[in-house]
Design an enzyme around this catalytic site. Structure first.
Site, short mmCIF file in Angstrom:
data_model
loop_
_atom_site.label_atom_id
_atom_site.label_comp_id
_atom_site.label_asym_id
_atom_site.label_seq_id
_atom_site.Cartn_x
_atom_site.Cartn_y
_atom_site.Cartn_z
N ASP A 87 0.72 -0.98 0.07
CA ASP A 87 0.11 0.03 0.10
C ASP A 87 1.01 1.24 -0.11
OD1 ASP A 87 0.57 -0.53 2.74
OD2 ASP A 87 -0.78 0.90 3.33
N GLU A 152 0.02 -0.70 5.85
CA GLU A 152 0.95 -0.38 6.61
C GLU A 152 0.92 1.20 7.03
OE1 GLU A 152 4.65 1.22 8.31
OE2 GLU A 152 3.77 1.87 6.27
N1 BES Z 1 8.63 3.06 5.52
C1 BES Z 1 8.15 3.98 6.64
C2 BES Z 1 8.81 3.96 7.85
C3 BES Z 1 10.16 4.71 7.80
C4 BES Z 1 10.36 5.64 7.19
C5 BES Z 1 11.14 4.05 8.77
C6 BES Z 1 11.63 6.33 7.43
C7 BES Z 1 12.34 4.50 8.68
C8 BES Z 1 12.65 5.95 8.03
C9 BES Z 1 6.58 3.62 6.74
O1 BES Z 1 5.93 3.20 5.78
C10 BES Z 1 5.96 4.66 7.52
O2 BES Z 1 5.56 5.79 6.96
N2 BES Z 1 5.45 4.56 8.77
C11 BES Z 1 4.84 5.82 9.62
C12 BES Z 1 4.03 5.07 10.68
C13 BES Z 1 3.07 4.31 10.37
C14 BES Z 1 2.26 3.90 11.78
C15 BES Z 1 1.76 4.75 9.55
C16 BES Z 1 5.63 6.61 9.95
O3 BES Z 1 6.80 6.38 10.43
O4 BES Z 1 5.15 7.97 10.24
MN MN Z 2 7.06 2.25 4.39
MN MN Z 3 5.27 5.14 4.59
#
Ligand code: BES
Ligand code: MN
Ligand code: MN
Length: 454
Positions: A87, A152
């Protein structure tokens, strides 16, 4: 054919196939994209089949389907569980994209499009590495389980139920994830720490309905002013979070870790350029790397209310809203922090308004040692795939699933990131460096191959 030669010979095919994946607008937060989500899940399942995996399943959940496949034909060899997401974030604001978000386009050695870096490009790296191993060497050298989810970007709501219901099936010797970044271009990286994330929404109500600001202004509470005053008190003069108890459980990195982080080839100049603000600001007393990776924060993600349309409208709004989030580090407990934030906000608000406080999602921080021998295999594979020295880093982003897996299965989690910090994940003109995409396929194939001797 030799593995690396095989991968080299497939460059065009790999890239064209990734573009196909990127053209599916699988935006998880919008119900109108439900058919695209299903199309993306089917697409992933088909590629798992092409990679030679068995027992492929598109598992329905309460929200978006999860795709699973496995190959368990290497008795006595390690089993890894690879996790990623198909996604993507919404592409808006569309007018800020140089080329349309769902029409992948190559420019200056990068591939542009929503999901290129986060996370379709990185998932595709693994799909093609597995396929290459099987085609070039005849069979997979290790046992592999693959789980690609579709929620995710909306907090992995269904994932945990799936894991609990499939505990035995998902058992592995290590978790492998590619959903993070490299420290910088030419610096392949393994991430050993992520921040946790609590997300909140606040609604503040003053007058029972909107009021004429001339007739009533001066004698009644304005919820927007009150919201702004409250938010302004959430940080102190040193830019630390001013919520009592917020830092109580924050683990202090060891001297050795601080030294290791400080000696990374991290470039402040590049960071400043990526940010593009006139100047930086952060919690006093910490280096920027420490601020980003080892310190918790509170951010305002959105504020709204009142009149925001064209021209003027003289109104005192009835309601004001804000979205806030806290990034958390070890050993902060998300539930405890949510209580502290709520209690403090309640205290800051005057009796002239009522409020509603909601916790929209929560996720624990994660930091783990990298002493397990699998990390040496990963470092060697990255160095062979990229021809550059690899490093261990922490990051400020959050992947709640990694913590859940680590807590439940107590296995090493190997985070191989092929994105870059300036690749505009979640923003217009998201892209992935083609060098990292192609280097990633080689590195991951070599990594999986090397695990046979673990
Ligand atoms: N891939 C990211 C997480 C990420 C980004 C890890 C940059 C390390 C460096 C993931 O898809 C994401 O966007 N996570 C969200 C949290 C989620 C619970 C919606 C975030 O980190 O804001
Ligand atoms: Mn991600
Ligand atoms: Mn992300």
């Amino acid at each position: 054919m030799e593995l690396i030669d095989y991968i080299e010979s497939k460059r065009e095919d790999h890239l064209n196939e990734l573009k196909e994946f990127l053209r599916i607008p699988s935006v998880s937060t919008k119900s109108e994209h439900r058919p695209d989500i299903e199309r993306a899940a089917r697409w992933v399942a088909e590629k798992l089949r092409a990679a030679g995996l068995d027992n492929i399943e598109i598992a329905p959940t309460k929200m978006h389907p999860l795709v699973y496949g496995e190959s368990l034909h290497a008795p006595g060899k390690p089993t890894i569980l690879f996790y990623g997401h198909y996604d993507v974030q919404p592409a808006e604001p569309l007018e800020l994209w140089t080329s349309p978000p769902f029409e992948p386009t190559e420019r200056n050695g990068n591939l542009f499009g929503r999901g290129t870096a986060d996370d379709k490009g990185q998932v595709h790296i693994h799909l093609k590495a597995l396929e290459a191993l099987r085609k070039a060497t005849g069979k997979l050298p290790i046992n592999v389980k693959v789980m690609i989810e579709g929620e995710e970007e909306v907090g992995s709501v269904s994932l945990w139920d799936f894991v609990k219901q499939n505990r035995e099936r998902l058992k592995a010797d290590a978790l492998v994830v590619s959903d993070t970044s490299m420290l910088a271009k030419g610096v392949p990286s393994i991430t050993y720490g992520l921040r946790g994330l609590n997300y909140y929404q606040i609604e503040i109500t003053g007058p029972a309905q909107d009021l004429h600001s001339g007739v009533f202004g001066g004698a009644v509470p304005n919820p927007l002013t009150i919201l702004a005053e409250m938010i302004a008190k959430l940080h102190d003069r040193n830019l630390a979070v001013a919520i009592p108890g917020f830092y109580d459980d924050v683990a202090v990195p060891t001297r050795a870790e601080r030294r290791a982080l400080q000696s990374l080839p991290w470039k402040e100049k590049e960071f400043r350029k990526t940010v593009g603000a006139p100047a930086l600001c952060g919690e006093h007393g910490y280096s920027i790397v420490e601020q980003l990776w080892t310190r918790p924060t509170l951010e305002v993600n959105g504020i709204w209310g009142g009149y925001t349309g064209e021209g003027a409208k003289t109104v005192i709004p009835s309601k004001a809203y804000a979205k806030l989030s806290t990034r958390l580090v070890p050993d902060q407990d998300p539930a405890k922090i949510a209580k502290l934030v709520e209690r403090h906000i309640r205290k800051l608000l005057p009796k002239t308004v009522t409020h509603k406080f909601e916790v929209l999602s929560t996720g624990k921080p994660w930091v783990a040692p990298y002493s397990h021998p699998i990390f040496q295999k990963a470092i060697h594979a990255l160095e062979a795939g990229f021809g550059k020295k690899a490093v261990f880093i922490r990051e400020g982003g959050s992947i709640p699933f990694v913590t859940q897996m680590h807590d439940t299965f107590k296995v090493p989690c190997v985070l191989l990131g092929f994105g870059l910090p300036d690749e505009n994940a979640h923003a217009p003109d998201e892209h992935i460096s083609l060098e990292n995409y192609f280097g990633g396929i080689k590195a991951v194939a070599l990594f999986y191959e090397s695990l046979a001797s673990l």
